[in-house]
Design a protein around this motif. Structure first.
Motif, PDB file in Angstrom:
ATOM      1  N   PRO A  99       0.822  -1.229   0.000  1.00 45.37           N
ATOM      2  CA  PRO A  99       0.000   0.000   0.000  1.00 45.37           C
ATOM      3  C   PRO A  99       0.847   1.267   0.000  1.00 45.37           C
ATOM      4  O   PRO A  99       0.376   2.320  -0.446  1.00 45.37           O
ATOM      5  CB  PRO A  99      -0.810  -0.120   1.295  1.00 45.37           C
ATOM      6  N   LEU A 100       2.073   1.171   0.480  1.00 41.22           N
ATOM      7  CA  LEU A 100       2.952   2.341   0.490  1.00 41.22           C
ATOM      8  C   LEU A 100       3.358   2.754  -0.922  1.00 41.22           C
ATOM      9  O   LEU A 100       3.750   3.902  -1.150  1.00 41.22           O
ATOM     10  CB  LEU A 100       4.207   2.038   1.326  1.00 41.22           C
ATOM     11  N   ILE A 101       3.270   1.828  -1.868  1.00 42.90           N
ATOM     12  CA  ILE A 101       3.533   2.142  -3.275  1.00 42.90           C
ATOM     13  C   ILE A 101       2.221   2.389  -4.014  1.00 42.90           C
ATOM     14  O   ILE A 101       2.080   3.364  -4.759  1.00 42.90           O
ATOM     15  CB  ILE A 101       4.324   1.000  -3.944  1.00 42.90           C
ATOM     16  N   VAL A 102       1.260   1.505  -3.809  1.00 40.81           N
ATOM     17  CA  VAL A 102      -0.006   1.591  -4.545  1.00 40.81           C
ATOM     18  C   VAL A 102      -0.771   2.852  -4.181  1.00 40.81           C
ATOM     19  O   VAL A 102      -1.296   3.558  -5.061  1.00 40.81           O
ATOM     20  CB  VAL A 102      -0.864   0.334  -4.277  1.00 40.81           C
ATOM     21  N   GLY A 103      -0.845   3.185  -2.885  1.00 40.76           N
ATOM     22  CA  GLY A 103      -1.628   4.344  -2.442  1.00 40.76           C
ATOM     23  C   GLY A 103      -1.178   5.653  -3.072  1.00 40.76           C
ATOM     24  O   GLY A 103      -1.976   6.346  -3.732  1.00 40.76           O
ATOM     25  N   PRO A 104       0.082   6.053  -2.899  1.00 41.02           N
ATOM     26  CA  PRO A 104       0.546   7.303  -3.523  1.00 41.02           C
ATOM     27  C   PRO A 104       0.420   7.295  -5.045  1.00 41.02           C
ATOM     28  O   PRO A 104       0.114   8.325  -5.651  1.00 41.02           O
ATOM     29  CB  PRO A 104       2.013   7.392  -3.080  1.00 41.02           C
ATOM     30  N   TRP A 105       0.664   6.127  -5.661  1.00 32.76           N
ATOM     31  CA  TRP A 105       0.564   6.056  -7.122  1.00 32.76           C
ATOM     32  C   TRP A 105      -0.869   6.315  -7.597  1.00 32.76           C
ATOM     33  O   TRP A 105      -1.104   7.087  -8.529  1.00 32.76           O
ATOM     34  CB  TRP A 105       1.049   4.701  -7.621  1.00 32.76           C
ATOM     35  N   ALA A 161      -3.237   7.889  -5.996  1.00 38.86           N
ATOM     36  CA  ALA A 161      -3.567   9.291  -5.724  1.00 38.86           C
ATOM     37  C   ALA A 161      -2.973  10.210  -6.789  1.00 38.86           C
ATOM     38  O   ALA A 161      -3.629  11.167  -7.234  1.00 38.86           O
ATOM     39  CB  ALA A 161      -3.061   9.685  -4.338  1.00 38.86           C
ATOM     40  N   LEU A 162      -1.753   9.914  -7.222  1.00 37.70           N
ATOM     41  CA  LEU A 162      -1.112  10.732  -8.256  1.00 37.70           C
ATOM     42  C   LEU A 162      -1.855  10.634  -9.576  1.00 37.70           C
ATOM     43  O   LEU A 162      -2.052  11.643 -10.278  1.00 37.70           O
ATOM     44  CB  LEU A 162       0.341  10.276  -8.434  1.00 37.70           C
ATOM     45  N   MET A 187      -5.804  13.027 -13.614  1.00 36.05           N
ATOM     46  CA  MET A 187      -7.081  13.061 -14.329  1.00 36.05           C
ATOM     47  C   MET A 187      -7.763  14.422 -14.213  1.00 36.05           C
ATOM     48  O   MET A 187      -8.352  14.910 -15.174  1.00 36.05           O
ATOM     49  CB  MET A 187      -8.019  11.963 -13.804  1.00 36.05           C
ATOM     50  N   VAL A 188      -7.716  15.048 -13.027  1.00 37.71           N
ATOM     51  CA  VAL A 188      -8.440  16.312 -12.828  1.00 37.71           C
ATOM     52  C   VAL A 188      -7.550  17.532 -13.030  1.00 37.71           C
ATOM     53  O   VAL A 188      -8.006  18.659 -12.878  1.00 37.71           O
ATOM     54  CB  VAL A 188      -9.072  16.374 -11.422  1.00 37.71           C
TER      55      VAL A 188
END
Length: 271
Positions: free
Chosen positions: A171-177, A179-180, A185-186
């Motif tokens: 999750p320390l890699i997946v979460g920030p990725w 979110a980025l 997208m926006v």
């Protein structure tokens, strides 16, 4: 004597609009089915369902134009389908695969991705009738399209599939990725639009060959190929930013007049 008010009869959906809207509905079904396979921990099939949804999303607009079946109903259905297939579905797949290990942080990231995807689609719909759209008139999109954002967000999954390293599931890699990718997208970053690319006559044969090679690679080594495509897309972002900045400078020098012909309206898949 007053004349009674006339009630305007609601018009039904034209027959020619059924086919493209059916394809959009199939894309929605595919995206939702990805969640079902994620619950069963069939991760590869779950990702495949989202990929199928992106393919269907890319062709429904072309079918609509081919049969002259464009409608406001179809545009709204397409946006609702995209919000679920490329916002909710990837968010839940990634949450169930990795982010649930840190429930509070992981759910926050999943919510941010799904909501930001919906915000992107709402921004697109709100500006669909706006005459002055600097990015669109220059042949660029604003931020990453929803299907692209979903594909990029699942990059750690692709890497996990073909490397087998549990590092990519952290999750320390997946979460920030994730979110980025939601921010991308926006964002107001100018990104290249496929519909505005025009190939020179002397390289069209080579372009067909590249498409065939990519298709073969996707069949024989799908996760390696998707990883490469994600990296290639991200590599184009600095170039699109620089190219659009150059166009902005040219417009400023010429008093704000567009230096390139207006691009056609973005396709459904460009949401």
């Amino acid at each position: 004597m007053t004349t009674p008010l006339r009630r305007t009869a609601a018009r039904g959906l034209p027959l020619r609009a059924v086919a493209p809207n059916a394809v959009t509905a199939l894309a929605l079904c595919s995206g939702l089915t990805g969640i079902r396979f994620a619950i069963a921990e069939q991760w590869e099939t779950a990702v495949l369902m989202v990929m199928i949804a992106s393919v269907l999303d890319g062709i429904d607009g072309r079918i609509a134009r081919m049969v002259r079946g464009e409608s406001r109903f179809g545009a709204e259905l397409d946006s609702l389908s995209d919000a679920i297939s490329f916002g909710v579905s990837p968010a839940l797949i990634l949450y169930l695969w990795s982010l649930k290990e840190v429930p509070r942080f992981g759910w926050l990231v999943a919510l941010v991705f799904a909501v930001f995807c919906a915000l992107r689609l709402a921004r697109f719909n709100a500006g669909i009738d706006v005459a002055e759209q600097p990015h669109k008139s220059a042949g660029y999109l604003t931020g990453a399209p929803a299907p692209v954002g979903a594909g990029l967000a699942m990059l750690p999954l692709y890497l996990w599939f073909w490397t087998g390293l549990e590092l990519w599931r952290s999750p320390l890699i997946v979460g920030p990725w994730v979110a980025l990718m939601a921010i991308l997208m926006v964002s107001s970053v100018a990104t290249f639009s496929w519909s505005s690319l025009k190939l020179r006559t002397n390289i069209r044969f080579e372009a067909i060959a590249v498409v065939v090679l990519l298709g073969a690679a996707l069949i024989s080594a799908p996760w390696h190929t998707l990883t490469f495509l994600c990296a290639a897309y991200l590599a184009t972002v600095p170039f699109s930013i620089a190219a659009y900045a150059r166009i902005k400078r040219q417009r400023a020098a010429s008093g704000g007049l567009p230096q390139t012909p207006s691009a056609p309206a973005p396709e459904d898949g460009a949401h």
